[in-house]
Scaffold this motif. Structure first.
Motif, mmCIF file in Angstrom:
data_model
loop_
_atom_site.group_PDB
_atom_site.id
_atom_site.type_symbol
_atom_site.label_atom_id
_atom_site.label_comp_id
_atom_site.label_asym_id
_atom_site.label_seq_id
_atom_site.Cartn_x
_atom_site.Cartn_y
_atom_site.Cartn_z
ATOM 1 N N ALA A 1 0.847 -1.199 0.000
ATOM 2 C CA ALA A 1 0.000 0.000 0.000
ATOM 3 C C ALA A 1 0.878 1.243 0.000
ATOM 4 O O ALA A 1 2.040 1.207 0.423
ATOM 5 C CB ALA A 1 -0.918 0.010 1.213
ATOM 6 N N PHE A 2 0.325 2.336 -0.486
ATOM 7 C CA PHE A 2 1.045 3.616 -0.434
ATOM 8 C C PHE A 2 0.061 4.717 -0.071
ATOM 9 O O PHE A 2 -1.137 4.611 -0.338
ATOM 10 C CB PHE A 2 1.780 3.908 -1.749
ATOM 11 N N PRO A 3 0.566 5.777 0.600
ATOM 12 C CA PRO A 3 -0.341 6.783 1.146
ATOM 13 C C PRO A 3 -0.900 7.760 0.120
ATOM 14 O O PRO A 3 -0.246 8.087 -0.868
ATOM 15 C CB PRO A 3 0.534 7.530 2.159
ATOM 16 N N VAL A 4 -2.118 8.197 0.387
ATOM 17 C CA VAL A 4 -2.738 9.257 -0.402
ATOM 18 C C VAL A 4 -3.371 10.251 0.569
ATOM 19 O O VAL A 4 -3.969 9.856 1.574
ATOM 20 C CB VAL A 4 -3.783 8.698 -1.399
ATOM 21 N N LYS A 5 -3.178 11.538 0.288
ATOM 22 C CA LYS A 5 -3.816 12.582 1.099
ATOM 23 C C LYS A 5 -5.243 12.730 0.605
ATOM 24 O O LYS A 5 -5.475 12.994 -0.572
ATOM 25 C CB LYS A 5 -3.066 13.909 0.947
ATOM 26 N N ARG A 6 -6.188 12.557 1.502
ATOM 27 C CA ARG A 6 -7.587 12.643 1.096
ATOM 28 C C ARG A 6 -8.052 14.083 1.028
ATOM 29 O O ARG A 6 -7.571 14.941 1.744
ATOM 30 C CB ARG A 6 -8.471 11.853 2.071
#
Length: 194
Positions: free
Chosen positions: A82-87
């Motif tokens: 998984a990799f992060p995303v800013k919502r």
């Protein structure tokens, strides 16, 4: 060599598959190789691991940035591709990373609604799914999770056939329109298999 992903998939499968009586439908629709954008409805916090154990190939999910800040969980999520995303904003780094996953011939998992459905009904999809579908040559696979997430009640994970993106890509349709097409395919799966 067994990877952490394989190990975790085995452990989660051994618990979730009997607990939720998971039935996988349409696994034959999943491309054996090449980039795949897997677009799924979102009804429960357990959707990512459930989709992960049911998908024939390893999946890289975009996950909300907050998860990566939780001790232990953040490290585990990162080790699961998984990799992060800013919502709530355009996260260019996450968009670049997602396109790279597809270009490398891997599977990118997305929940186009961006958040869990409060009532279980399919919500409006965000433009991100359409962006990835339009900017890549990946197969687009719609997926529906159907069921109550109650112990020993059947939960279905349905993979649809790849969506033909030829006309949409050639016509350079907007990301919003492409997302609407993807969401319509997910909705068809839900209606057909409920």
């Amino acid at each position: 060599m067994v990877t952490f992903y394989d190990f975790a998939k085995g452990v989660v499968s051994s618990v979730f598959k009997p607990l939720y009586k998971i039935e996988v439908i349409g696994a034959e629709n999943f491309p054996k190789e090449g980039g795949v954008l897997l677009c799924t409805n979102h009804i429960h916090n357990f959707d990512p691991p459930v989709v992960g154990i049911c998908t024939p190939r390893p999946v890289s999910f975009m996950a909300k940035e907050e998860l990566f800040k939780v001790p232990v969980l953040g490290k585990a999520v990162g080790n699961l591709n998984a990799f992060p995303v800013k919502r709530g904003m355009s996260d260019r780094e996450a968009l670049r990373k997602g396109l790279a996953v597809l270009k490398e011939g891997k599977v990118l998992g997305l929940f186009p609604e961006g958040t869990r459905s409060k009532d279980g009904k399919l919500g409006k999809g965000l433009a991100g799914a359409g962006f990835f579908a339009s900017r890549s040559e990946a197969y687009i696979i719609p997926c529906a999770i159907i069921g109550p997430y109650k112990a020993f009640r059947k939960l279905k994970v349905v993979f649809g056939q790849p969506i033909d993106m030829t006309e949409l890509r050639e016509a350079k349709k907007s990301a919003d329109i492409v997302t609407e097409v993807i969401m319509a395919h997910i909705n068809e799966l839900i209606e057909k298999h409920q």
